[in-house]
Design an enzyme around this catalytic site. Structure first.
Site, mmCIF file in Angstrom:
data_model
loop_
_atom_site.group_PDB
_atom_site.id
_atom_site.type_symbol
_atom_site.label_atom_id
_atom_site.label_comp_id
_atom_site.label_asym_id
_atom_site.label_seq_id
_atom_site.Cartn_x
_atom_site.Cartn_y
_atom_site.Cartn_z
ATOM 1 C CG ASP A 67 -0.259 -0.460 2.496
ATOM 2 O OD1 ASP A 67 0.982 -0.353 2.564
ATOM 3 O OD2 ASP A 67 -0.945 -0.904 3.427
ATOM 4 C CG ASN A 136 -8.528 -1.629 12.168
ATOM 5 O OD1 ASN A 136 -7.601 -2.282 11.678
ATOM 6 N ND2 ASN A 136 -9.013 -0.544 11.593
ATOM 7 C CG HIS A 138 -5.611 -2.261 8.920
ATOM 8 N ND1 HIS A 138 -5.674 -0.906 9.124
ATOM 9 C CD2 HIS A 138 -4.315 -2.604 9.153
ATOM 10 C CE1 HIS A 138 -4.485 -0.453 9.454
ATOM 11 N NE2 HIS A 138 -3.638 -1.461 9.488
ATOM 12 C CD GLU A 143 -8.501 0.857 7.776
ATOM 13 O OE1 GLU A 143 -8.339 -0.110 8.546
ATOM 14 O OE2 GLU A 143 -8.091 1.998 8.037
#
Ligand code: PGA
Length: 263
Positions: A67, A136, A138, A143
């Site tokens: 990314d 979280n 990801h 996400e």
């Protein structure tokens, strides 16, 4: 899934480097999927040292990063491109044309997405994908949400991700709100996946990854479906699962000694 518990961050990085060194030596050419963030810094350091000692050759390694932040150029110290050169590429003999990082600045979004997907396909797919994990759940910047994207795509970062990553920036407002990320498709098509986790902030997400139901609200749980996933987690990251994992049927806990097999 195989879970290997490391004593601490340094031990996690050494164990991860052992696996990568083995693959870099044995698979020619090797298509390596790479991650950024604080987790793999130690891994890159180990690989750079091994290269400096004359034990590794990256001539035939191709890399594909997960990314990049939208709006940051490769010259911005907070961009993932800058990070990769700083921690890894500048110190090894990888060919520039073999490095692939999604651009953070572009004119034609669809072309960038198509080109990135195509580059991975043309290379023959990813042999080994290195992953970190967000608190979280990801993976890359995939996400949590109602759905997950298969292809490379642009994503709005969650507020918790912006907050977590603000430690690298002057302040929270400077963190880009969007990113481009490889989708779950190419990640799941990788022949082998190595997920690294360090620190107690990752413990909940890691427990869900290993033992939770597979769901888009914790993207890393999808890895349970992949046939060849290794997780190297330090004691802090694995404290919620390590003592109970032997009873689980979807994850095998290996003692550190089993890492010798990668040596
Ligand atoms: P970190 O980030 O390595 O900086 O903790 C991991 C991630 O968010 O995927």
């Amino acid at each position: 899934m195989q879970l290997i518990i490391a004593n601490n961050y340094e031990d996690m990085s050494k164990k991860a480097s052992k696996l990568l060194i083995s693959r870099i030596k044995d698979t020619i050419p090797l298509n390596l999927g790479l991650a950024t963030g604080s987790t793999p810094v130690g891994l890159y350091k180990e690989l750079v040292t091994e290269y400096a000692n004359g034990n590794l050759d990256f001539e035939h390694t191709r890399t594909f990063n997960l990314d990049e932040y939208i709006g940051l150029s490769p010259y911005n110290p907070n961009s993932y491109s800058y990070y990769m050169w700083k921690h890894f590429f500048s110190h090894i003999n990888i060919r520039k044309e073999n490095i692939h990082i999604p651009p953070g600045i572009f004119a034609n979004e669809q072309k960038v997405i198509d080109d990135y997907e195509e580059a991975i396909v043309q290379a023959g797919g990813i042999d080994l994908q290195v992953l970190g994990i967000g608190a979280n759940g990801h993976i890359g910047f995939n996400e949590p949400g109602e759905s997950l994207s298969v292809s490379t795509h642009i994503v709005e970062l969650k507020s918790e991700t912006i907050k977590a990553n603000s430690r690298f920036f002057e302040n929270k407002d400077e963190v880009p709100k969007k990113a481009i990320t490889m989708g779950m498709g190419k990640i799941m098509e990788a022949k082998e996946i190595l997920l690294l986790a360090s620190g107690k902030e990752k413990a909940k997400a890691l427990a869900q990854t290993v033992k939770g139901i597979v769901e888009t609200h914790c993207p890393s749980t999808i890895l349970q479906i992949h046939p060849n996933v290794k997780i190297i987690a330090d004691k802090e990251a694995s404290f919620l699962i390590a003592d109970r994992i032997r009873a689980s049927n979807n994850c095998i806990l290996f003692s550190s000694d089993r890492m010798e097999q990668y040596g």
